[in-house]
Structure formats: C-alpha cells, structure tokens
Design a protein around this motif. Structure first.
Motif, PDB file in Angstrom:
ATOM      1  N   VAL A   1       0.826  -1.206   0.000  1.00 57.01           N
ATOM      2  CA  VAL A   1       0.000   0.000   0.000  1.00 57.01           C
ATOM      3  C   VAL A   1       0.864   1.261   0.000  1.00 57.01           C
ATOM      4  O   VAL A   1       0.626   2.201  -0.771  1.00 57.01           O
ATOM      5  N   LEU A   2       1.886   1.272   0.859  1.00 59.12           N
ATOM      6  CA  LEU A   2       2.644   2.496   1.088  1.00 59.12           C
ATOM      7  C   LEU A   2       3.780   2.728   0.111  1.00 59.12           C
ATOM      8  O   LEU A   2       4.087   3.877  -0.228  1.00 59.12           O
ATOM      9  N   LEU A   3       4.439   1.657  -0.338  1.00 59.68           N
ATOM     10  CA  LEU A   3       5.639   1.836  -1.154  1.00 59.68           C
ATOM     11  C   LEU A   3       5.372   2.563  -2.462  1.00 59.68           C
ATOM     12  O   LEU A   3       6.105   3.519  -2.790  1.00 59.68           O
ATOM     13  N   PRO A   4       4.376   2.173  -3.264  1.00 64.22           N
ATOM     14  CA  PRO A   4       4.172   2.895  -4.537  1.00 64.22           C
ATOM     15  C   PRO A   4       3.904   4.383  -4.320  1.00 64.22           C
ATOM     16  O   PRO A   4       4.438   5.225  -5.065  1.00 64.22           O
ATOM     17  N   LEU A   5       3.091   4.704  -3.321  1.00 64.85           N
ATOM     18  CA  LEU A   5       2.733   6.102  -3.077  1.00 64.85           C
ATOM     19  C   LEU A   5       3.916   6.892  -2.523  1.00 64.85           C
ATOM     20  O   LEU A   5       4.243   7.980  -3.015  1.00 64.85           O
ATOM     21  N   THR A   6       4.562   6.334  -1.512  1.00 60.76           N
ATOM     22  CA  THR A   6       5.675   7.045  -0.886  1.00 60.76           C
ATOM     23  C   THR A   6       6.864   7.138  -1.818  1.00 60.76           C
ATOM     24  O   THR A   6       7.512   8.198  -1.914  1.00 60.76           O
ATOM     25  N   ALA A   7       7.167   6.052  -2.507  1.00 59.65           N
ATOM     26  CA  ALA A   7       8.313   6.055  -3.415  1.00 59.65           C
ATOM     27  C   ALA A   7       8.118   7.076  -4.534  1.00 59.65           C
ATOM     28  O   ALA A   7       9.078   7.744  -4.956  1.00 59.65           O
ATOM     29  N   THR A   8       6.893   7.224  -4.999  1.00 56.99           N
ATOM     30  CA  THR A   8       6.617   8.173  -6.088  1.00 56.99           C
ATOM     31  C   THR A   8       6.853   9.610  -5.630  1.00 56.99           C
ATOM     32  O   THR A   8       7.497  10.406  -6.325  1.00 56.99           O
ATOM     33  N   THR A   9       6.339   9.947  -4.441  1.00 60.13           N
ATOM     34  CA  THR A   9       6.518  11.322  -3.963  1.00 60.13           C
ATOM     35  C   THR A   9       7.980  11.598  -3.611  1.00 60.13           C
ATOM     36  O   THR A   9       8.503  12.673  -3.922  1.00 60.13           O
ATOM     37  N   VAL A  10       8.647  10.633  -2.973  1.00 59.60           N
ATOM     38  CA  VAL A  10      10.059  10.821  -2.629  1.00 59.60           C
ATOM     39  C   VAL A  10      10.893  10.951  -3.896  1.00 59.60           C
ATOM     40  O   VAL A  10      11.785  11.806  -3.983  1.00 59.60           O
ATOM     41  N   ALA A  11      10.606  10.104  -4.888  1.00 55.30           N
ATOM     42  CA  ALA A  11      11.344  10.187  -6.154  1.00 55.30           C
ATOM     43  C   ALA A  11      11.149  11.546  -6.811  1.00 55.30           C
ATOM     44  O   ALA A  11      12.088  12.106  -7.403  1.00 55.30           O
ATOM     45  N   ALA A  12       9.946  12.080  -6.704  1.00 53.06           N
ATOM     46  CA  ALA A  12       9.674  13.407  -7.283  1.00 53.06           C
ATOM     47  C   ALA A  12      10.492  14.481  -6.579  1.00 53.06           C
ATOM     48  O   ALA A  12      10.984  15.422  -7.223  1.00 53.06           O
TER      49      ALA A  12
END
Length: 429
Positions: A37-48
């Motif tokens: 649940v958390l990895l796709p969302l968090t990774a996307t914002t952190v990567a941005a």
C-alpha cells in the motif's frame, strides 16, 4: 586473522536462517500489506522530490547544491540576527524560518486544498503536488520536521525563549500533524524508551532480534514500527514498566491526533485519507528505514557498544543538524546538535572510535546505506565503510560487516551468550 573473522561470520550466521515463527509469519504478511500500500505512493513522492533537487542543480554536484537550497541557506544567514532574538541557542536561529515554512505556509496550502476539495471534489494532481511540496527538494522539509521534533524533545531548555508552552512544543504538536507525527511519540516513546533500552529487548523499536541484511526481516519489522508510531506498543511498555503517568500522557497525544484526523474525516473522507492519514503511513515507512540503518550493526561481543551499535556517517550529503553523528546522539542525548562535531572529535581523540572499531562510513546517507544493507551489497557497503584503524583487508572488512549485521541480541536468533539487560537497568543495580 581472516580465518578468525570468517569463523565469527559463521557463528553469527548459524541461527540467521531459522524459519519464521507463526508470529513472525503474521508480521511478515502485515508488513507486506503495508509495503504494497505504502511503497508505490511514498516512493513516487520521494522520487519526485529527488528529481526536483536534481533538476534544481542541473544534475550536478550533491543534494542540496541547487538554487532552492542555496536560496534557503542565504535567507537563513541574512535573517539570523532576527531569529537569534527568539531562540536559546543562536545556532537555532534558522528554526524561526523553518517554523514559518512548515508551521504556517504548509498548513496554509493544506487548508486551501481542503476548501478546494470541499468545493470542487478531490483532485489527485493537487494532492500529489502538495505532498511533493510538503516534503521539499530531496525531502528536506520532511527531514526538517522530523529532526525538529527530535531536537525539540531532547532539549532541556527548549528551542525558543518565549511562550515556551506553545513554541517549545510547536514541532510535535502542530507541524508534526502535517507529517504524520503523533505528538507524544518523540516526547516519550523515543526519548524515554528508545534511549533507555538502547536497541535492547525492551526497546519497542529494537532491530536486534533479527539479522538486518534481509528484506524479509525488514518487512517483518514494519508492523513493529507502526505500533510505535501510533503509540500502541510504547503505552503498553510504559504501563508494564510501572510508568503509568507516562502511558497516560502518551494517550493524550494519541487522542489529540485521532481528533485531528476525525475532524477532517467528517468533512471529507477522501481528504482525511490522502492529506492526513497518508503522511502517517509515509512516516512509518521512511522512519522505519532510517532506524533500521542507524542500528543495523551490533558488536558480537558487546551489543550495548554505542560506537558499533549506532552509525557514524562522515561527509554525508544530507547531515541535517548533526544527525549523522548518531553515536554522539546516543552518548550525549541532551547535547545541542551544534556540539556534535566537537563531541565526536573529543571521543575520537580519546580513542573511543578505535576500540571496536566503530561503525563509520563516508560520503553516504541513511537511505542509501539502508538499501545496501537489506540488499546485501556488502562490497558497496565496504567501499563506504571507514576503517579508522586502517588494519582490515577488503575481505576482512566485508566479513566484519556481515558479522555485525547478523549478530542478534535477543529472540530466537540470539547468537550472543550474554546477560540481557540495558545500560539503564545496569546502572540502577
């Protein structure tokens, strides 16, 4: 010597491959659900935020070398004279600007988007842009919030001079709400429990019961961090320790955060989930990574050895307020961050870092080191490891890394024949 070190690796590894118990399997399933649940969302914002920083510096130099961070440092320098009037230590003058950014500007955007959501419906693009802005270039706003919460709770005199009941709780009880911080987590859970038991068996965020060089073990660890971040495990631990008043104070912080979340849920469930609850999940995932890294290594002969059990990073690109001197933080938890380098040099001159030798690294940061650890990139860890005594061969260094990562203090994989007691307990005897 190489044979001896290799024998140490073998001993540390003997119990590492024990199959997961039923409880650990349940924790793994829960952790896997959290990760999915958390990895796709968090990774996307952190990567941005990382891309934002890279674009800002033209993909040259190191993180924080771009225009935005240079401008931030320039503003902090030019306004230091003003900030010094409000803080107890002049080195904290920049915190006035931090509080304006994170405690006024970010909340203003938050409430503007609440109004937009109530008027026009939930907009995922606005939501994503908000979280990227909230985290800041190379997630430096995120770091500013959590380091601020951390320092605020360790400060005996408080950061600010005036209106102390308000401003010396400003990070944990106001700014933290926008970053998923339950107000009493740092104030009690971290400063009392973690620093008392120091990654030992009764530390609610301990990493020392499983080898740290394992993705599976980290996934099992995520529910443990969630229980800490929501104050659940810490309240139980304080109650069992007989510190019932502390447990009650922690529940006050939990209720405070729950009321905050419930208020927005009544206005808009979508807004509450994506603007209020998501930062809590982000907190769980990112801070679990950081703590796993900070306390990934253990001395196979003395797990309470701070110099091996806590990481020291030299010349790191994102050393926010001296956090990379993590050994110093555990040795002198009440010391102001501006003294960390001097305390490091003092202990260095006294030979404390040479004894183990200490777990020291150069030119890296906690997140990079975390991924190298769980992915078992021992050679890359070895390249970054600073052998302060200069005695290890590359093979010996890698063997030492494996030994320290696989040494377990307690639990089914315990491979140390020692008395299990924390330093605070020992001091009372």
């Amino acid at each position: 010597m190489c044979k001896t070190v290799t024998d140490k690796v073998r001993k540390a590894t003997e119990l590492a491959n024990i199959p997961l118990s039923l409880f650990e399997k349940v924790m793994f399933v829960l952790g896997l659900i959290m990760l999915c649940v958390l990895l796709p969302l968090t990774a996307t914002t952190v990567a941005a935020t990382v891309l934002w920083d890279a674009l800002d510096r033209g993909f040259m130099g190191r993180p924080q070398d771009g225009v935005v961070m240079m401008l931030a440092r320039f503003i902090n320098r030019k306004t230091a004279w003003f900030g010094e009037y409000f803080v107890n230590n002049k080195n904290d003058a920049f915190q006035v600007n931090t509080c304006i950014l994170l405690g006024v500007i970010v909340p203003s955007v938050f409430f503007y988007l609440l109004n937009d959501t109530l008027t026009n419906g939930f907009n995922p693009y606005f939501c994503f842009a908000y979280h990227v802005f909230r985290l800041g270039p190379y997630f430096m706003n995120f770091a500013g919030c959590y380091v601020g919460c951390h320092k605020e709770c360790h400060s005996f005199t408080g950061i600010f001079k005036y209106a102390k009941p308000v401003f010396n709780n400003f990070f944990n009880w106001w700014i933290g709400l926008f970053f998923g911080v339950l107000p009493s987590t740092f104030a009690y859970g971290h400063t009392i429990n973690h620093h008392k038991y120091n990654n030992g068996p009764q530390d609610v965020v301990t990493t020392s019961d499983k080898p740290r060089d394992s993705v599976i073990n980290f996934v099992c660890y995520l529910p443990r961090w969630l229980a800490y971040a929501t104050n659940f495990s810490t309240v139980i631990q304080f109650w069992n320790d007989g510190e019932k008043s502390t447990a009650i104070f922690m529940n006050v912080g939990t209720i405070y955060y729950a009321m905050w979340a419930y208020f927005f849920y009544q206005l808009s469930p979508e807004f509450a989930i994506w603007y209020v609850m998501f930062p809590l999940g982000e907190n769980v995932l990112l801070l679990a990574c950081i703590n796993w890294c900070w306390h990934a290594f253990l001395n196979p002969e003395d797990p309470e050895d701070d110099y091996i059990g806590s990481v020291t990073i030299l010349d790191g690109p994102i050393n926010v307020q001296g956090e990379d001197y993590h050994v110093i933080h555990h040795r002198y938890p009440g010391a102001h961050w501006s003294t960390h380098e001097a305390l490091y040099k003092k202990d260095l001159a006294a030979g404390e870092y040479h004894k183990g030798p200490a777990s020291m690294f150069r030119g890296t940061h906690a997140f990079e080191l975390f991924f190298l650890i769980i992915l078992r990139q021992y050679e890359e860890i070895g390249k970054r490891m600073f052998d302060i005594r200069g005695k290890w061969t590359e093979e010996e260094k890698i063997d030492e890394i494996k030994t320290r990562l696989r040494t377990c203090w307690w639990g089914a994989r315990r491979n140390l024949n020692i008395q299990l007691e924390g330093k605070e307990i020992r001091k009372k005897k």
